[in-house]
Write an enzyme that holds these catalytic residues in place. Structure first.
Site, PDB file in Angstrom:
ATOM      1  N   SER A   1      -9.703  -5.319 -10.476  1.00 28.14           N
ATOM      2  CA  SER A   1      -8.729  -4.311 -10.060  1.00 28.14           C
ATOM      3  C   SER A   1      -9.383  -3.272  -9.156  1.00 28.14           C
ATOM      4  O   SER A   1      -9.859  -3.606  -8.087  1.00 28.14           O
ATOM      5  CB  SER A   1      -8.078  -3.681 -11.295  1.00 28.14           C
ATOM      6  OG  SER A   1      -6.905  -2.982 -10.946  1.00 28.14           O
TER       7      SER A   1
ATOM      8  N   ASP B   1      -4.312  -1.111  -4.344  1.00 26.18           N
ATOM      9  CA  ASP B   1      -5.674  -1.395  -4.794  1.00 26.18           C
ATOM     10  C   ASP B   1      -6.009  -2.865  -4.527  1.00 26.18           C
ATOM     11  O   ASP B   1      -5.155  -3.632  -4.070  1.00 26.18           O
ATOM     12  CB  ASP B   1      -5.862  -0.989  -6.256  1.00 26.18           C
ATOM     13  CG  ASP B   1      -5.165  -1.905  -7.241  1.00 26.18           C
ATOM     14  OD1 ASP B   1      -4.304  -2.699  -6.815  1.00 26.18           O
ATOM     15  OD2 ASP B   1      -5.480  -1.833  -8.445  1.00 26.18           O
TER      16      ASP B   1
ATOM     17  N   ASP C   1      -6.314  -5.741  -6.040  1.00 28.18           N
ATOM     18  CA  ASP C   1      -5.486  -6.862  -6.505  1.00 28.18           C
ATOM     19  C   ASP C   1      -3.996  -6.551  -6.408  1.00 28.18           C
ATOM     20  O   ASP C   1      -3.162  -7.309  -6.893  1.00 28.18           O
ATOM     21  CB  ASP C   1      -5.869  -7.287  -7.923  1.00 28.18           C
ATOM     22  CG  ASP C   1      -5.546  -6.234  -8.969  1.00 28.18           C
ATOM     23  OD1 ASP C   1      -5.708  -5.044  -8.663  1.00 28.18           O
ATOM     24  OD2 ASP C   1      -5.148  -6.587 -10.087  1.00 28.18           O
TER      25      ASP C   1
ATOM     26  N   ASP D   1      -1.879  -4.489  -7.717  1.00 23.94           N
ATOM     27  CA  ASP D   1      -0.958  -4.151  -8.806  1.00 23.94           C
ATOM     28  C   ASP D   1      -0.646  -2.655  -8.814  1.00 23.94           C
ATOM     29  O   ASP D   1       0.428  -2.245  -9.236  1.00 23.94           O
ATOM     30  CB  ASP D   1      -1.468  -4.630 -10.173  1.00 23.94           C
ATOM     31  CG  ASP D   1      -2.805  -4.034 -10.575  1.00 23.94           C
ATOM     32  OD1 ASP D   1      -3.454  -3.365  -9.741  1.00 23.94           O
ATOM     33  OD2 ASP D   1      -3.221  -4.246 -11.734  1.00 23.94           O
TER      34      ASP D   1
END
Length: 552
Positions: free
Chosen positions: A135, A289, A291, A293
């Site tokens: 993340s 960010d 990834d 999410d």
């Protein structure tokens, strides 16, 4: 043990990382083992059972294979990976181990986002999903998140069961993985078709509808991650072209060269975006960010002024604007928030006649509640969100979904702009009419074994001592989710809490709450403040100094 690992270092995928580490860092890789926690596994690269490398990744894959083979027949798994170092290699390691244990692995040939993974699990009706990502952690981290067949991260019971399988594997150096290319040839490893991405895009476009006003220029940055070009493709297909990509910061690069931390919660991540906004006269900068999410944004207004919005404020804006967007739909609405989200969210929802649902921190609990709510055709989701910049409007996926939220924000920004209104004015209107709660989140870091003990001591002291006043504010109630009880500090009466047990304590005051919990992925303790006060920064500083740093 270390000698045996060193004999296999060429197969570890982390030889270069290991050889640049200090002796202390190298030795840390052999202190304990990686544990599969509530958010999966997240760690730095290195050699040894306590760091991420080919062998520890195979160990997780074998544990998952055993878990699936015990529970289902002919299991299949989708695997996606982000732009971090070794993400693709780790995805292929896991696919090979799964295939070697009779499980069909469906993999992507290029980086994908977390919400795409969640959608793919549901769309392809597989038994599990794997996302290789850390993340928004620093560049020397990576991780593995496991998803259930509904597309949500594993709930505690399933996570504990999987953890038992993983922990039972004593020697990860001996795990057989088979030949990746051979599995591709015989069909045990398959590449995911583009149809899945196209279906996801179609669902996102259906959520947004249309972007009728086009005057507000928007800057997009992926922070070197996975949201582009997917988001720009969706905007283009919605016939919205008034956006600019921050190209230097949107090159996929696990080194994250333009930011100290690739996290849209950090205002410093918007530095290049603000410079580009000055040059292009853009009114909004949206960052996702690595990834994709989480997201954050900054608004440019007036005489080249900028307004950063925290995670709670973005959630409040989305609640109000999405509610207005759905005014012609008479279907009753509900929203979901975590128990550390701003108190103002509940007040706003109540004013809109929207049902409020509280869950524990962690989007997996939001996902699980949505799964149950979806069975009730009489209600629709308005918004689910956490203060940590995670949002979901349309449950096509079952995790935080910045991909669907970006075009929605672009739509709302343009609608406001058409009427001469800014996001800044909209949030100020909420404060004026609903209440002015000030929200802060702190995350003091305590490294090493001493740090673990420090965090345990902090939680233990707050849990075991009678606390009647904090920072001059009378404590009305203490909610201890570890024991599952709430104590009324005025009457002394205790009641059972309805939410599942977790290591979190929340102090309730007349004007809000303070909550604390250990991080599930980092050596930090998370402190949450949501208070209807003017001196919030003074209170947070006093709390950290007197109630956190002083505890031994």
């Amino acid at each position: 043990m270390k000698a045996l690992w060193l004999e296999n270092i060429n197969e570890s995928l982390v030889k270069d990382f290991y050889e640049t580490q200090t002796e202390e860092e190298q030795n840390a890789g052999f202190e304990g083992v990686l544990s599969f926690g509530t958010a999966g596994i997240r760690s730095t690269f290195g050699l040894g059972p306590a760091r991420l490398n080919a062998f520890t990744v195979r160990k997780v894959a074998l544990g998952l294979a055993q878990y699936l083979n015990h529970n289902v027949d002919d299991a299949s798994v989708v695997i996606h990976f982000d732009t971090r170092f070794l993400s693709k290699a780790f995805s292929q390691e896991m696919a090979s181990v799964l295939a070697n244990n009779g499980i069909t692995a469906i993999i992507s040939d290029n980086y994908k986002s977390t919400p795409e993974l969640s959608f793919a699990v549901r769309h392809l009706q597989v038994n599990a999903g794997i996302m290789i990502t850390a993340s928004h952690n620093p560049k020397n981290y990576n991780g593995i998140k496991i998803y259930n067949e509904k597309g949500g991260q594993l709930l505690p019971e399933a996570s504990e069961q999987l953890s038992e399988y993983i922990n039972s594997i004593e020697t990860p150096l001996n795990i057989e993985k088979g030949d990746f290319n051979a599995f591709v040839e015989n069909g045990k490893i398959k590449y995911m078709s583009n149809e899945v991405t196209e279906s996801y895009k179609k669902e996102v476009k259906s959520l947004v509808g249309s972007i009728d006003a086009h005057d507000a220029k928007v800057i997009l940055t992926s922070l070197h991650g996975t949201s582009l070009p997917l988001v720009s493709d969706i905007l283009t297909e919605l016939d919205y072209h008034n956006f600019v990509i921050e190209k230097e910061q949107s090159e996929p690069n696990g080194n994250f060269p333009t930011v100290a931390i690739a996290n849209p919660e950090d205002e410093a991540a918007f530095t290049l975006g603000k410079q580009l906004a000055d040059k292009t006269d853009a009114q909004l900068i949206i960052a996702t960010d690595p990834d994709a999410d989480r997201l954050g944004f900054i608004e440019r207004y007036g005489d080249n002024d900028f307004r950063y919005f925290n995670g709670n404020e973005i959630g409040l804006l989305l609640m109000k604007l999405r509610f207005q967007d759905l005014t012609e739909d008479s279907t009753p609405q509900y929203m979901i928030k975590s128990i550390v989200t701003s108190e103002l969210a509940e007040r706003l929802a109540t004013s809109l006649n929207v049902e409020v649902n509280d869950v524990l921190t962690g989007f997996k609990f939001i996902s699980d509640l949505i799964e149950h709510k979806q069975k009730d055709d009489d209600k629709q989701l308005l918004l689910a969100f956490e203060e940590s910049h995670g949002y979901l409007a349309q449950p096509i996926s079952r995790d935080k979904d910045a991909i669907q939220m970006v075009p929605l924000l672009v739509k709302y920004k343009n609608l406001l702009d058409k009427n001469g209104i800014t996001f800044k004015e909209t949030i100020e209107d909420i404060y004026e009419n609903i209440g002015y709660f000030k929200d802060r989140t702190l995350a003091p870091t305590f490294e090493g074994k001493a740090g673990v003990k420090k965090i345990e001591s902090i939680m233990s002291q707050f849990r075991n001592e009678q606390v009647f006043s904090i920072c001059g504010m009378d404590v009305l109630k203490i909610e201890d989710y570890h024991v599952g009880e709430v104590r009324d500090m005025i009457t002394g009466h205790t009641e059972k809490l309805t939410l599942p047990k977790t290591n979190l304590i929340r102090f309730i005051f007349e004007n809000g709450f303070i909550a604390l919990r250990p991080s599930g992925t980092e050596p930090k303790i998370k402190l949450y403040f949501s208070l209807e006060v003017e001196n919030i920064d003074e209170i947070t500083q006093q709390f950290e100094a007197n109630y956190i740093n002083n505890i031994v």
